[in-house]
Each structure stands twice: as C-alpha cells, then as structure tokens.
Design a protein around this motif. Structure first.
Motif, PDB file in Angstrom:
ATOM      1  N   ILE A  21       0.842  -1.203   0.000  1.00  0.00           N
ATOM      2  CA  ILE A  21       0.000   0.000   0.000  1.00  0.00           C
ATOM      3  C   ILE A  21       0.873   1.247   0.000  1.00  0.00           C
ATOM      4  O   ILE A  21       0.614   2.226  -0.720  1.00  0.00           O
ATOM      5  N   ALA A  22       1.949   1.209   0.808  1.00  0.00           N
ATOM      6  CA  ALA A  22       2.854   2.354   0.897  1.00  0.00           C
ATOM      7  C   ALA A  22       3.457   2.651  -0.471  1.00  0.00           C
ATOM      8  O   ALA A  22       3.536   3.815  -0.889  1.00  0.00           O
ATOM      9  N   LEU A  23       3.865   1.603  -1.190  1.00  0.00           N
ATOM     10  CA  LEU A  23       4.454   1.807  -2.524  1.00  0.00           C
ATOM     11  C   LEU A  23       3.426   2.381  -3.483  1.00  0.00           C
ATOM     12  O   LEU A  23       3.741   3.219  -4.335  1.00  0.00           O
ATOM     13  N   ALA A  24       2.179   1.951  -3.333  1.00  0.00           N
ATOM     14  CA  ALA A  24       1.111   2.464  -4.193  1.00  0.00           C
ATOM     15  C   ALA A  24       0.930   3.954  -3.947  1.00  0.00           C
ATOM     16  O   ALA A  24       0.861   4.759  -4.888  1.00  0.00           O
ATOM     17  N   LEU A  25       0.891   4.345  -2.670  1.00  0.00           N
ATOM     18  CA  LEU A  25       0.725   5.748  -2.338  1.00  0.00           C
ATOM     19  C   LEU A  25       1.934   6.565  -2.758  1.00  0.00           C
ATOM     20  O   LEU A  25       1.825   7.712  -3.186  1.00  0.00           O
ATOM     21  N   PHE A  26       3.106   5.970  -2.632  1.00  0.00           N
ATOM     22  CA  PHE A  26       4.358   6.577  -3.063  1.00  0.00           C
ATOM     23  C   PHE A  26       4.272   6.904  -4.556  1.00  0.00           C
ATOM     24  O   PHE A  26       4.557   8.027  -4.997  1.00  0.00           O
ATOM     25  N   THR A  27       3.833   5.890  -5.322  1.00  0.00           N
ATOM     26  CA  THR A  27       3.708   6.065  -6.764  1.00  0.00           C
ATOM     27  C   THR A  27       2.663   7.133  -7.086  1.00  0.00           C
ATOM     28  O   THR A  27       2.895   8.017  -7.930  1.00  0.00           O
ATOM     29  N   ALA A  28       1.529   7.086  -6.371  1.00  0.00           N
ATOM     30  CA  ALA A  28       0.452   8.040  -6.630  1.00  0.00           C
ATOM     31  C   ALA A  28       0.925   9.457  -6.353  1.00  0.00           C
ATOM     32  O   ALA A  28       0.680  10.371  -7.151  1.00  0.00           O
ATOM     33  N   THR A  29       1.610   9.649  -5.215  1.00  0.00           N
ATOM     34  CA  THR A  29       2.102  10.985  -4.866  1.00  0.00           C
ATOM     35  C   THR A  29       3.005  11.510  -5.973  1.00  0.00           C
ATOM     36  O   THR A  29       2.869  12.655  -6.426  1.00  0.00           O
ATOM     37  N   ILE A  30       3.930  10.668  -6.394  1.00  0.00           N
ATOM     38  CA  ILE A  30       4.863  11.088  -7.436  1.00  0.00           C
ATOM     39  C   ILE A  30       4.117  11.376  -8.736  1.00  0.00           C
ATOM     40  O   ILE A  30       4.367  12.379  -9.415  1.00  0.00           O
ATOM     41  N   PHE A  31       3.151  10.529  -9.055  1.00  0.00           N
ATOM     42  CA  PHE A  31       2.428  10.671 -10.320  1.00  0.00           C
ATOM     43  C   PHE A  31       1.669  11.993 -10.367  1.00  0.00           C
ATOM     44  O   PHE A  31       1.742  12.734 -11.331  1.00  0.00           O
ATOM     45  N   PHE A  32       0.968  12.316  -9.280  1.00  0.00           N
ATOM     46  CA  PHE A  32       0.131  13.513  -9.304  1.00  0.00           C
ATOM     47  C   PHE A  32       0.931  14.789  -9.177  1.00  0.00           C
ATOM     48  O   PHE A  32       0.525  15.831  -9.645  1.00  0.00           O
ATOM     49  N   LEU A  33       2.086  14.719  -8.541  1.00  0.00           N
ATOM     50  CA  LEU A  33       2.853  15.940  -8.318  1.00  0.00           C
ATOM     51  C   LEU A  33       4.059  16.043  -9.233  1.00  0.00           C
ATOM     52  O   LEU A  33       4.905  16.890  -9.059  1.00  0.00           O
ATOM     53  N   ARG A  34       4.176  15.169 -10.224  1.00  0.00           N
ATOM     54  CA  ARG A  34       5.415  15.103 -10.990  1.00  0.00           C
ATOM     55  C   ARG A  34       5.657  16.371 -11.816  1.00  0.00           C
ATOM     56  O   ARG A  34       6.792  16.743 -12.061  1.00  0.00           O
ATOM     57  N   GLN A  35       4.563  17.034 -12.246  1.00  0.00           N
ATOM     58  CA  GLN A  35       4.742  18.260 -13.033  1.00  0.00           C
ATOM     59  C   GLN A  35       5.389  19.338 -12.174  1.00  0.00           C
ATOM     60  O   GLN A  35       6.460  19.833 -12.491  1.00  0.00           O
ATOM     61  N   ASP A  36       4.732  19.684 -11.095  1.00  0.00           N
ATOM     62  CA  ASP A  36       5.288  20.669 -10.175  1.00  0.00           C
ATOM     63  C   ASP A  36       4.652  20.500  -8.808  1.00  0.00           C
ATOM     64  O   ASP A  36       3.476  20.804  -8.618  1.00  0.00           O
ATOM     65  N   PHE A  37       5.472  20.040  -7.888  1.00  0.00           N
ATOM     66  CA  PHE A  37       4.929  19.791  -6.552  1.00  0.00           C
ATOM     67  C   PHE A  37       4.577  21.094  -5.841  1.00  0.00           C
ATOM     68  O   PHE A  37       3.970  21.085  -4.780  1.00  0.00           O
ATOM     69  N   ARG A  38       4.978  22.253  -6.435  1.00  0.00           N
ATOM     70  CA  ARG A  38       4.760  23.516  -5.738  1.00  0.00           C
ATOM     71  C   ARG A  38       3.290  23.925  -5.705  1.00  0.00           C
ATOM     72  O   ARG A  38       2.939  24.910  -5.077  1.00  0.00           O
ATOM     73  N   VAL A  39       2.423  23.132  -6.377  1.00  0.00           N
ATOM     74  CA  VAL A  39       0.984  23.391  -6.234  1.00  0.00           C
ATOM     75  C   VAL A  39       0.571  23.263  -4.776  1.00  0.00           C
ATOM     76  O   VAL A  39      -0.405  23.859  -4.337  1.00  0.00           O
ATOM     77  N   LEU A  40       1.342  22.477  -4.020  1.00  0.00           N
ATOM     78  CA  LEU A  40       1.028  22.293  -2.601  1.00  0.00           C
ATOM     79  C   LEU A  40       0.974  23.632  -1.880  1.00  0.00           C
ATOM     80  O   LEU A  40       0.199  23.817  -0.954  1.00  0.00           O
ATOM     81  N   GLU A  41       1.821  24.569  -2.322  1.00  0.00           N
ATOM     82  CA  GLU A  41       1.863  25.890  -1.697  1.00  0.00           C
ATOM     83  C   GLU A  41       0.495  26.557  -1.704  1.00  0.00           C
ATOM     84  O   GLU A  41       0.111  27.223  -0.762  1.00  0.00           O
ATOM     85  N   ARG A  42      -0.184  26.381  -2.828  1.00  0.00           N
ATOM     86  CA  ARG A  42      -1.475  27.039  -3.000  1.00  0.00           C
ATOM     87  C   ARG A  42      -2.502  26.549  -1.980  1.00  0.00           C
ATOM     88  O   ARG A  42      -3.374  27.260  -1.569  1.00  0.00           O
ATOM     89  N   TYR A  43      -2.363  25.294  -1.605  1.00  0.00           N
ATOM     90  CA  TYR A  43      -3.376  24.699  -0.720  1.00  0.00           C
ATOM     91  C   TYR A  43      -2.901  24.666   0.728  1.00  0.00           C
ATOM     92  O   TYR A  43      -3.333  23.850   1.518  1.00  0.00           O
ATOM     93  N   ARG A  44      -1.967  25.569   1.074  1.00  0.00           N
ATOM     94  CA  ARG A  44      -1.318  25.421   2.379  1.00  0.00           C
ATOM     95  C   ARG A  44      -2.307  25.434   3.533  1.00  0.00           C
ATOM     96  O   ARG A  44      -2.207  24.671   4.469  1.00  0.00           O
ATOM     97  N   TYR A  45      -3.331  26.346   3.459  1.00  0.00           N
ATOM     98  CA  TYR A  45      -4.276  26.419   4.595  1.00  0.00           C
ATOM     99  C   TYR A  45      -5.168  25.193   4.643  1.00  0.00           C
ATOM    100  O   TYR A  45      -5.466  24.682   5.714  1.00  0.00           O
ATOM    101  N   THR A  46      -5.572  24.716   3.471  1.00  0.00           N
ATOM    102  CA  THR A  46      -6.375  23.487   3.429  1.00  0.00           C
ATOM    103  C   THR A  46      -5.583  22.344   4.045  1.00  0.00           C
ATOM    104  O   THR A  46      -6.093  21.566   4.859  1.00  0.00           O
ATOM    105  N   ILE A  47      -4.296  22.262   3.654  1.00  0.00           N
ATOM    106  CA  ILE A  47      -3.462  21.182   4.162  1.00  0.00           C
ATOM    107  C   ILE A  47      -3.286  21.308   5.677  1.00  0.00           C
ATOM    108  O   ILE A  47      -3.352  20.329   6.412  1.00  0.00           O
ATOM    109  N   ALA A  48      -3.110  22.570   6.145  1.00  0.00           N
ATOM    110  CA  ALA A  48      -2.936  22.779   7.585  1.00  0.00           C
ATOM    111  C   ALA A  48      -4.169  22.337   8.350  1.00  0.00           C
ATOM    112  O   ALA A  48      -4.064  21.641   9.365  1.00  0.00           O
ATOM    113  N   VAL A  49      -5.327  22.704   7.855  1.00  0.00           N
ATOM    114  CA  VAL A  49      -6.567  22.331   8.544  1.00  0.00           C
ATOM    115  C   VAL A  49      -6.747  20.814   8.513  1.00  0.00           C
ATOM    116  O   VAL A  49      -7.098  20.183   9.528  1.00  0.00           O
ATOM    117  N   ALA A  50      -6.435  20.225   7.342  1.00  0.00           N
ATOM    118  CA  ALA A  50      -6.541  18.756   7.256  1.00  0.00           C
ATOM    119  C   ALA A  50      -5.622  18.099   8.279  1.00  0.00           C
ATOM    120  O   ALA A  50      -6.014  17.148   8.962  1.00  0.00           O
TER     121      ALA A  50
END
Lengths: 435, 473
Positions: free
Chosen positions: A98-127
């Motif tokens: 399962i960990a490898l699957a999530l590892f792959t998924a994380t890489i797959f979705f963020l492979r273009q530019d992981f900096r999209v995470l910045e945009r969702y910082r408050y959402t991520i903080a609340v989560a």
C-alpha cells in the motif's frame, strides 16, 4: 553512470540483507517454519524493484541513494518483525505494498510541479489538524495506553499523527517562504530580544499552537516533541536567526515544566526516566524501560546473534511491544552495539541525502520543504531511540521504516516521495534540462 | 539558506552521536551491572536454555544429566537420586544451586568470554556446557551408605597420594530431583536436616581419633618416641579435674604405642598437657584445623574444625588460649569439633608420609567435542611432619587394628592402620562412634551420630573396612 543505474546498484545491499536475513531465520527455526517463508524475501525484492522502475520513468533525475536507503531500512524492519512474529510480517508486507502504491500516486500527481502544494497550504494545515484531532472523535477514535493515537474506520486502523506531521511541515514551509523576509526585516529589538512582527508571526503561532494543543489533547508527547523540533528547525533555516531558536527552546522547556507538574501522565514518564530501577517503579510503570535496558545489556558489543535473543514465550514477552516502540532494543539485543551503530548510520545517511536535496533546491519552498521533512524524520529517530535508551523520557513514536505499523510506513513513503520530487526538480534544473 | 542547513546537519550528527554514546553505555560500560541486576530475570531464563554438562563418577556413572523440557529449555535430573546428593548438590531455576553444581557452574554451563561467544554466534554455535568427571567411586559411595544403614552420620574416603575424594556420604540424604518439585517436602524443614552436608559441615567431637593428631605432635616435636613411657593411671587430674580411662582401667606406666593401641585417655591427656597449647596449635593448623577445608566445594557448605567454646556459636578458640582445656582437647574432648573430611585428611596425611594433600572432587572437565580442557593436578598443601614420624605413627596405628580397639577393620592381605573414637555426648548414654584409618592407598573417616551404647571399634570400623573393600583393596 546515470542516477537511476546507481540507484539500481545501491539496491543490492537491500537485496542481500533481505536474502541473508530470511535465510538466517529460516535456518534457525527450520522446525517451525515452512519453505514458503523463503519466498517472502523474493517478494520484497520484487517490490523494491517496482519502486525503482517507478522512479526510472517518473523522476529520472531524483537522488539515487534515498530510495535504496529506505529500502534497506524497510527490508531490515521486515526481517526483524518476521523474526518476532511471522504473521505480523505478512501484514506489514501488505502495508508495504500500500505504501508503494501511495508513493507512486504521490509522485504521479505531483510530478509536473509539486509547488501546487503551496497554493493549498491552509487546506493542508486544517486537514493536518483535523487528522490530529480524529482519535478523540467519537466512534472512530481509539485509546491505547492512555494516549489517543489511533483511528479505526471499518477494519482499518491507523495513526493520523504520522500523516499530519507531513501536512504541518508543508504548511510551515509554504508560509515561511512567503514571510521569512518580513520576519527578519520587520523584527524589532526590544530589551535585547528580537521580536518578529506579530502580523506575520501570528498565523504561524496559531497553527503551531493548535497543533500543540491537539497533541496535549490526544496525549501524544513524542509527536509534539517532533513537531516542535521540526518547527524550530524550519524557523531557523528560514530566518537564520539563532535567537528565535533560543526563544523557542525557552518557551518549550517552560511549557514542558508546566505540563510535567500538572499532568500526571507526563509526570509519571519523568519519574520513570529519572530512575527506572527504583524499587516501586521497576516492576510497575518502569518495567518496559528497565527491560529495554536489560535487553541491550544482554546484547553487548556484538549481540546475541540473529534470531538468538531471549524473547520469552509468544504469549508473554519479556520486553513489551518488541515490534513497535522497543524494536530498537531488540535490534541491540540481537546485533549488539555494532548493529545499532550500522542502523543509525543508515538513518544518518538518509538525513544527509535529505539535507543535500534541501541545499540543491532552487527556490525557498523546495529548500524549506526538504529541510522540514528531513528534520522531522531525524527527530523521530532521535525521539524513539533516545527514549528506548533512556537518553530522554520515553514517548511512543515509531522507528521510521523499521517499526511494525501501517500508518508509519505509508506516511514515511509519502515523505520519501516528496523528498524525491524536490530532488528531481532541483537536479533537473541544475543540469540545465528544463522541461 | 544553505549555511543554516549545514549547521542543522551538524546538530543531527551531534544528536546521533549521543544515541551511540548512550547505547554503548548500556551495552558495554554498564552492561555487567545490568546483567547482574536483581530485577533482571534474563540470566536465569538464559541458563535454562543451556544444556548443562553431565557430571559422572570416576567409573562413568552419570550423576547429573540434562533433560529436554521443550525445544529450547532443559532441566537437571539426577539418575542416582539421594546417593550422591551431597557432593553433587543440585541446580534448578527457582531453587538455585548447591554443591559441585554451584562450585563448577561456569564450566558446567559453558560460560565463555564475550569475544568467543560472538565468534560462536557468527558460526551459529549454541552455548553448550562442559562435562565433568568427578573423583567419586560408585562402589565406595554405596558401601558407605549401606554401612551407615539408615543411621545419621558421615563417611569420607580419599586417595592417600593425591587427595582425591573417593566417597563423600552424609546421612540422612535427600533426592535432588525432588528439590524442584513444588509439591515436594521443604528441605529446610525435613527431619534430620538432610540439606546439611555432615561430611564437611558436621560439628562432631572427634573423641579418641584425635589422639592421632596428639601423637603426631608428640613424635614429630622430638619429645617422644613410640617407646617413651607415659603414665596411664586412672582418675588422673587433668586441668584439676580427674579424668577416667575407658572402663575405668588403670594402665600404670605404659609406652606410647600401647597407649594408642588401647586408647588410654589419661596417658594422651598428659602428653597433650606436656606438649602445651602452642605445640598442639601448631600441629592442628598444619593438619588443616581452624581453616575451611581447601576442597573444591562451596565455602558456605563447609566448616573449619577446632575448639568451639560457645557450643552453638561459631567462634573458634585456638588451643594456646588459656580458656582451652588442652589435656581434654588432646583426647578429642573439651569442646573440640571436627568434620569427617578433616579427620580423613589427618589419616591421609599420616599415610602419605606426613604430607597433606589438597582434597579435590573434580577429576577433569571435558568439552562438547570430547577434549579434556582441565585436569586435576594433585597438590601438596604442606608437610605436616617428618617422614620418619609418619612412619612411626603408621606402625602404631597398624597396631591399633592388629590387636587394639580397631580389629574390626582388619583385612586379609592389606595392612590397615587406624584409630577408633567413641566420644561421649552430653546427653546421657549417647556416643559418637568414629573410625579413621588407611591402607597404603586409601584413607577413610567414618562417624555415626548420637548412638546409644556402641563404640567406634564396633560400629564405625566395619564400615571403613567395607569402603576399603569397595575401593578394591
């Protein structure tokens, strides 16, 4: 040689470890185990290779050593867990998938530019904060040994603090990237102290304070130590102001003292830490820690040898929770000081690679994210190992990649994925191959 | 931002160094203290996983073996039961250890140094105990037990020239297999205190057997010869109080040989008084009195022999102390107490031309591959008297068996020397019969506890004879 070929070669130690480890246990316990157990080894190797192939296609420039280091730790952990309890090793192996699957998924979705995470910082903080509070919620929360650590949804239970540590680090990295200049330049000196401007510092304190409250609320002391340390490390790297760290440490010890004198659960931990061998402690609350030290003394310099340590009966283990909190004591018992040093060296190499990625990072967010993730990882190792060896009061966190526990291995693979994403981007720009 | 990251890494290195330092604290520097900590049950549980070495007699009879409880645990069993309980002792997880099981725990449990065990664990070798062969003889042990025939007492037999213990019996005995049985009787409360090794811990008045020590002092000091005339009058005052001869017989003036042959109390008490406390002390210490026997056996299962004025108290008083009645002590009374092992040592010394040998129970230690790793080397403790004095004393003691009080020990074709003893106990009519003696090869001491009537010559000498026979004389 290309980065990915180096990575493939670096996987050889992991494969040797897993083959020899399983073979050793199989020989030692041939009477009890079937030949099937040997096929586990092959299975884990196949999984490691899968991870490598994922990286080869999605992140060809990422650091070549991080994944093999994690693989060594996971394989080592699996061998130790297998030696303690073959059934649990099978469950852990499923979590590895399962960990490898999530590892792959994380890489797959963020492979273009992981900096999209910045945009969702408050959402991520609340989560992240919600995740922390989840074990206290009715119906799904679970209490273990006086701490609210687990969440149970249907048949799956997990420890959300493992994931919220990543969420909080992402938030802190994103927020500090925006405000670090202001924090430094806007700082006023007052009575010899550097006071950061409240306007920029405020949200940081709020999110961080909430996280701390949650941790006291769910009584997870180990995680609170980790969060706080990670926060200070980020603040220091972002501002290069040592005075902030001093102020933070002062606040931390003052707060700890307040909590320690008022919360009996914490006070007890301190009593045990001071003297686990006190007559009324050693057979009661201090039993775990005393047994942990006895197990280590039993191991000595070279250890008892693999699968040779005395564990007690399957029903009554001498050392409590040998596969999670006290797995380090079992490792010292069987492999001795020499084996423990080797393990710590692997962790240190992992941290070194993590911080090297931070230094190579081309922008502040990359640098801060890699620093934060690595710092939290290093602190987690320090908190649990330090607790087991009575260097600091014992608080229950897992030994990353090694301990038994699904959430731990999954969360740490997500952490690894983020580090590799940062690395791939940094090294790609460094060699001038902009996409 | 890079300089702070480098400093952060430096901090991580410091923290990890602390982890290594603390791990070494527990695994190396304080490991021994932790292993011996009272709350640490690991050592005990670990020992249960070791197959302890076998203990055998010199003739190959297994005295202690290990029984497999399950895949990993072993338990001690003792095939000969009560027969060898005292010299061998026992070793159980809960009850602890005694006897040779305790004294030789290290070789029996295969304890080794850290480096050797590390090499072994790499090679995958399990810890295995070494086997041990004792000096004991099954036949002699059986003869002694049968001779005592259920009466309380002790028998010790030794090789004259080496000091090897061939038999060590203390009665009543106990079954070591039952020690670990939770339903079994508690040894400490059993009648007759079977856990006491009367051969090494018995505190018995030696009676006339002690005259051998007095005779050795008399001859070796050069002040007497076997033909010196001494006064054997009955009722002679010793320390101001009249002393009686056995049967109230008045022997008049007799030579020293006759005085020993017929165990004339007044004659030997006068000799002792004449020699004085200092000379007697000198010879007693040379024979090993006033010190724990130098046997390979746990110290707290042995007692030194000597004068104990307090009776029940453990304090020893040397004969040069004025509180000691040297005359009565010289005939084995006057609160003198001795163990069978001590008196067997006296006989062994005389038989060995005056040289006292170190008594020992362990013949050799054999490792799991069948190699002898340790072998007993006979060791002289000291020369107690000249060879000439020892020869004279031997002749006198042979006379005791040929025509005196010890004729019951006489054997066909072997010259037996000996001395009987019949110590009177404070309780009315109760005696402590003794016999100590030797052939050219073996020395024996036999005593029986609190017997109604009966002398050493009648009761103890025949046991000594059967032990000699069992040893092949």
């Amino acid at each position: 040689m290309s980065a990915r070929n180096r990575e493939l070669l670096a996987l050889i130690p992991a494969s040797l470890l897993v083959s020899f480890g399983f073979a050793a246990i199989f020989i030692e316990r041939a009477a009890e185990l079937s030949n099937v157990s040997l096929s586990y080894g092959a299975m884990f190797l196949a999984l490691c290779l899968t991870g490598h192939v994922v990286l080869r296609f999605l992140l060809p420039h990422a650091d070549p050593y991080l994944f093999p280091l994690a693989a060594v730790l996971v394989c080592f952990g699996l061998v130790v867990i297998y030696r303690l309890n073959p059934d649990k090793a099978l469950i852990q192996a499923r979590w590895f998938v399962i960990a490898l699957a999530l590892f792959t998924a994380t890489i797959f979705f963020l492979r273009q530019d992981f900096r999209v995470l910045e945009r969702y910082r408050y959402t991520i903080a609340v989560a992240g904060l919600l995740l922390l509070a989840a074990p206290r919620l009715p119906f799904i929360g679970q209490q273990v040994n006086g701490a609210y650590l687990g969440v149970k949804v249907g048949p799956i239970s997990f420890q959300p603090a493992e994931f919220s540590k990543i969420a909080i680090v992402i938030f802190l990295a994103a927020y500090l990237r925006d405000n670090r200049q202001v924090l430094v330049q806007g700082a006023k000196r007052f009575l010899g102290l550097t006071i950061p401007p409240l306007k920029q510092f405020g949200p940081l304190l709020v999110i961080w304070g909430l996280a701390m409250l949650m941790l006291i609320f769910i009584r997870d002391l180990g995680s609170s130590l980790m969060f706080f340390g990670g926060f200070l490390a980020l603040l220091y790297v972002a501002t290069n102001r040592f005075s902030f760290v001093v102020a933070g440490m002062t606040a931390f010890f003052a707060g700890s003292w307040l909590i320690a004198t008022n919360v009996s659960h914490v006070r007890e931990r301190l009593t045990i830490w001071r003297d686990p061998f006190a007559p009324d402690v050693v057979q009661g609350a201090g039993y775990q820690l005393a047994q942990s030290l006895f197990a280590q003394a039993d191991g000595g310099l070279f250890g008892k040898g693999f699968a040779q340590a005395l564990l007690g009966t399957p029903k009554q283990s001498i050392l409590p929770t040998p596969d999670t909190d006290f797995i380090y004591a079992v490792i010292v018992n069987e492999l001795g000081l020499v084996g423990a040093c080797a393990l710590l060296l692997v962790y240190l190499l992992f941290v070194e690679r993590g911080l090297r990625i931070a230094m190579l990072g081309q922008d502040s967010f990359s640098k801060l994210l890699a620093t934060g993730l690595t710092a939290v990882f290093a602190l987690q190792v320090f908190v649990i190992v330090g607790g087991v060896i009575k260097l600091i009061p014992l608080t229950g966190v897992t030994l990353p990649f090694v301990s038994y526990g699904g959430s731990s291995i999954v969360a740490n693979f997500v952490l690894l994925a983020l580090l590799l994403l940062v690395s791939d981007r940094a090294r790609r720009t460094a060699v001038g191959m902009t996409p | 931002m890079n300089p702070p990251i480098v400093r952060l890494f430096a901090l991580v290195i410091v923290l990890f160094a602390l982890l290594v330092a603390y791990t070494s604290r527990w695994t190396v520097f304080e490991a021994q203290a932790l292993r011996n900590h009272t709350a640490n049950s690991r050592t005990l549980l670990e020992e249960e996983r070791v197959r302890r070495g076998r203990i055998t007699t010199s003739d190959g009879q297994v005295l202690a073996g290990s029984k497999k409880l399950d895949r990993k645990r072993f338990k001690r069993r003792y095939p000969t039961g009560a027969l060898f309980a005292h010299p061998i002792g026992y070793s159980f997880l809960v009850r602890g250890r005694s006897g040779l099981e305790r004294y030789y725990n290290e070789p029996l449990s295969g304890q080794r140094t850290e480096l050797v065990s590390a090499v072994d664990s790499i090679l995958g070798e399990r810890r295995v105990g070494n086997d041990m062969q004792t000096t004991l003889s099954t036949a002699a042990q059986q003869a002694a037990v049968q001779g005592l025939g259920g009466r309380r007492g002790a028998v010790v037999a030794m090789d004259v020239s080496t000091g090897a213990i061939r038999a060590m019996v203390s009665a009543p005995s106990y079954d070591p297999n039952a020690v670990d049985d939770p339903a079994g009787a508690n040894l400490d409360q059993a009648p007759g205190s079977p856990q006491i090794n009367r051969a090494t811990q018995g505190r018995y008045p030696p009676g006339s057997t002690f005259k051998v020590v007095t005779a050795a002092a008399a001859l070796d000091s050069g002040r007497y010869t076997p033909t010196s005339m001494v006064d054997g009058e009955n009722g002679k005052r010793i320390s101001g109080v009249p002393l009686q001869n056995f049967g109230g017989k008045d022997w008049g003036r007799i030579d020293l040989t006759t005085a020993l042959t017929y165990s004339v109390n007044t004659a030997w008490a006068s000799v002792g008084e004449e020699l004085g406390g200092e000379t007697m002390n000198d010879y007693m210490e040379r024979f090993g009195f006033y010190a724990d026997p130098p046997l390979d056996y746990p110290d707290d299962q042995m007692l030194p022999s000597g004068v104990r004025p307090g009776g029940g108290g453990g304090r020893l008083l040397h004969p040069d102390n004025e509180e000691v009645d040297v005359g009565r002590m010289s005939i084995g009374q006057g609160r003198l107490e001795a163990s069978a092992l001590q008196l067997a040592t006296v006989a062994q010394t005389v038989a060995n031309g005056g040289v006292r040998m170190k008594p020992y129970l362990r013949e050799r230690v054999i490792d799991s591959d069948g190699r002898t790793v340790e072998k007993a080397e006979p060791e002289e403790v000291e020369r107690v008297m000249s060879e000439e004095s020892a020869g004279q004393l031997t002749q006198m003691m042979r006379n005791v068996v040929r025509e005196g009080t010890g004729t019951a020990a006489a054997m066909q074709g072997v010259q037996v020397a000996g001395k009987t003893g019949t110590a009177e106990l404070n309780q009315s009519d109760l005696n402590q019969p003794w016999f100590i003696g030797f052939t050219p090869k073996h020395a024996v001491a036999v005593t029986i506890e609190a017997v109604q009537g009966g002398t050493g010559g009648e009761m103890a000498a025949p046991i000594a004879k059967s032990v000699f026979e069992a040893l092949g004389e």
